[in-house]
Design a protein around this motif. Structure first.
Motif, PDB file in Angstrom:
ATOM      1  N   PRO A  58       0.827  -1.210   0.000  1.00  0.00           N
ATOM      2  CA  PRO A  58       0.000   0.000   0.000  1.00  0.00           C
ATOM      3  C   PRO A  58       0.863   1.263   0.000  1.00  0.00           C
ATOM      4  O   PRO A  58       1.942   1.295   0.605  1.00  0.00           O
ATOM      5  N   ARG A  59       0.398   2.276  -0.702  1.00  0.00           N
ATOM      6  CA  ARG A  59       1.123   3.547  -0.734  1.00  0.00           C
ATOM      7  C   ARG A  59       0.977   4.264   0.588  1.00  0.00           C
ATOM      8  O   ARG A  59      -0.082   4.266   1.194  1.00  0.00           O
ATOM      9  N   LEU A  60       2.053   4.889   1.024  1.00  0.00           N
ATOM     10  CA  LEU A  60       2.023   5.613   2.288  1.00  0.00           C
ATOM     11  C   LEU A  60       1.774   7.105   2.082  1.00  0.00           C
ATOM     12  O   LEU A  60       1.483   7.814   3.022  1.00  0.00           O
ATOM     13  N   THR A  61       1.913   7.571   0.842  1.00  0.00           N
ATOM     14  CA  THR A  61       1.685   8.977   0.535  1.00  0.00           C
ATOM     15  C   THR A  61       0.610   9.087  -0.535  1.00  0.00           C
ATOM     16  O   THR A  61       0.203   8.101  -1.145  1.00  0.00           O
ATOM     17  N   ARG A  62       0.185  10.306  -0.807  1.00  0.00           N
ATOM     18  CA  ARG A  62      -0.847  10.492  -1.811  1.00  0.00           C
ATOM     19  C   ARG A  62      -0.330  10.365  -3.183  1.00  0.00           C
ATOM     20  O   ARG A  62       0.617  10.509  -3.686  1.00  0.00           O
TER      21      ARG A  62
END
Length: 62
Positions: A58-62
Motif C-alpha cells: 500500500p502507498r504511504l503517501t498520496r
C-alpha cells in the motif's frame, strides 16, 4: 556509474531467508485478498525476495 561491491560485505542470505506468508503480509500491511493470492502462488512459506517481487504494498503517501 558503477562501483565495486565487496562480496564479503553483501550477503544474499537476507533475500534467501524463508518467511511465513502470513507474517510477511502482516508486517507489510497487506490486505487479506493479497495474502490469499500469495499463499495460492507460493504456499505458506516463500523467500523474502519472492514475496517482495510479487506483492503490491500500500502507498504511504498520496
Amino acid at each position: 556509474m558503477s562501483s565495486h561491491v565487496d562480496p564479503k560485505v553483501t550477503s544474499l542470505q537476507d533475500s534467501r531467508k524463508v518467511w511465513s506468508v502470513s507474517d510477511f503480509a502482516r508486517k507489510q500491511g497487506l490486505d487479506r485478498k493479497q495474502e490469499r493470492e500469495l499463499v495460492q502462488l507460493f504456499g505458506h512459506f516463500a523467500t523474502k525476495q519472492e514475496l517482495m517481487a510479487n506483492c503490491l504494498r500500500p502507498r504511504l503517501t498520496r
